[in-house]
Design a protein around this motif. Structure first.
Motif, mmCIF file in Angstrom:
data_model
loop_
_atom_site.group_PDB
_atom_site.id
_atom_site.type_symbol
_atom_site.label_atom_id
_atom_site.label_comp_id
_atom_site.label_asym_id
_atom_site.label_seq_id
_atom_site.Cartn_x
_atom_site.Cartn_y
_atom_site.Cartn_z
ATOM 1 N N LEU A 8 0.821 -1.220 0.000
ATOM 2 C CA LEU A 8 0.000 0.000 0.000
ATOM 3 C C LEU A 8 0.850 1.264 0.000
ATOM 4 C CD1 LEU A 8 -2.741 -1.102 2.527
ATOM 5 C CD2 LEU A 8 -2.992 -0.810 0.061
ATOM 6 N N ARG A 11 2.475 1.796 -3.300
ATOM 7 C CA ARG A 11 1.526 1.779 -4.405
ATOM 8 C C ARG A 11 1.866 0.724 -5.451
ATOM 9 N NH1 ARG A 11 1.984 6.879 -2.518
ATOM 10 N NH2 ARG A 11 0.091 8.057 -2.179
ATOM 11 N N LYS A 13 1.313 -2.421 -7.708
ATOM 12 C CA LYS A 13 0.162 -3.035 -8.358
ATOM 13 C C LYS A 13 0.447 -4.513 -8.575
ATOM 14 C CE LYS A 13 -1.153 1.161 -10.709
ATOM 15 N NZ LYS A 13 -1.412 1.819 -11.989
#
Length: 75
Positions: A8, A11, A13
């Motif tokens: 998180l 960030r 993916k």
């Protein structure tokens, strides 16, 4: 996941892939892999447990400690 906070914060993916999503390109992949293998660019690893090592081989397989193909002879 142990590091979900890290995902998180940074960030990151993530996206899963299922091989059957690409079944239309199977022939193309088979041809490319065959060429890589013929050129010596593609290699595989396998390990076979001897009769005296059956238990150790099976335990390693179940723990995910194998690399490549793990064969355990049970009989």
């Amino acid at each position: 996941m142990k590091n979900l906070r890290f995902v998180l914060i940074n960030r990151i993916k993530m996206q899963g892939m299922i091989v059957f999503d690409w079944k239309a390109r199977y022939g193309e992949a088979l041809k490319a892999l065959g060429e890589y293998f013929a050129q010596g660019k593609l290699k595989y690893a396998s390990r076979s447990s001897r009769p005296g090592e059956r238990a150790q081989g099976l335990i390693a397989l179940l723990r995910g400690q194998n690399f490549g193909k793990q064969l355990v002879k049970l009989a």
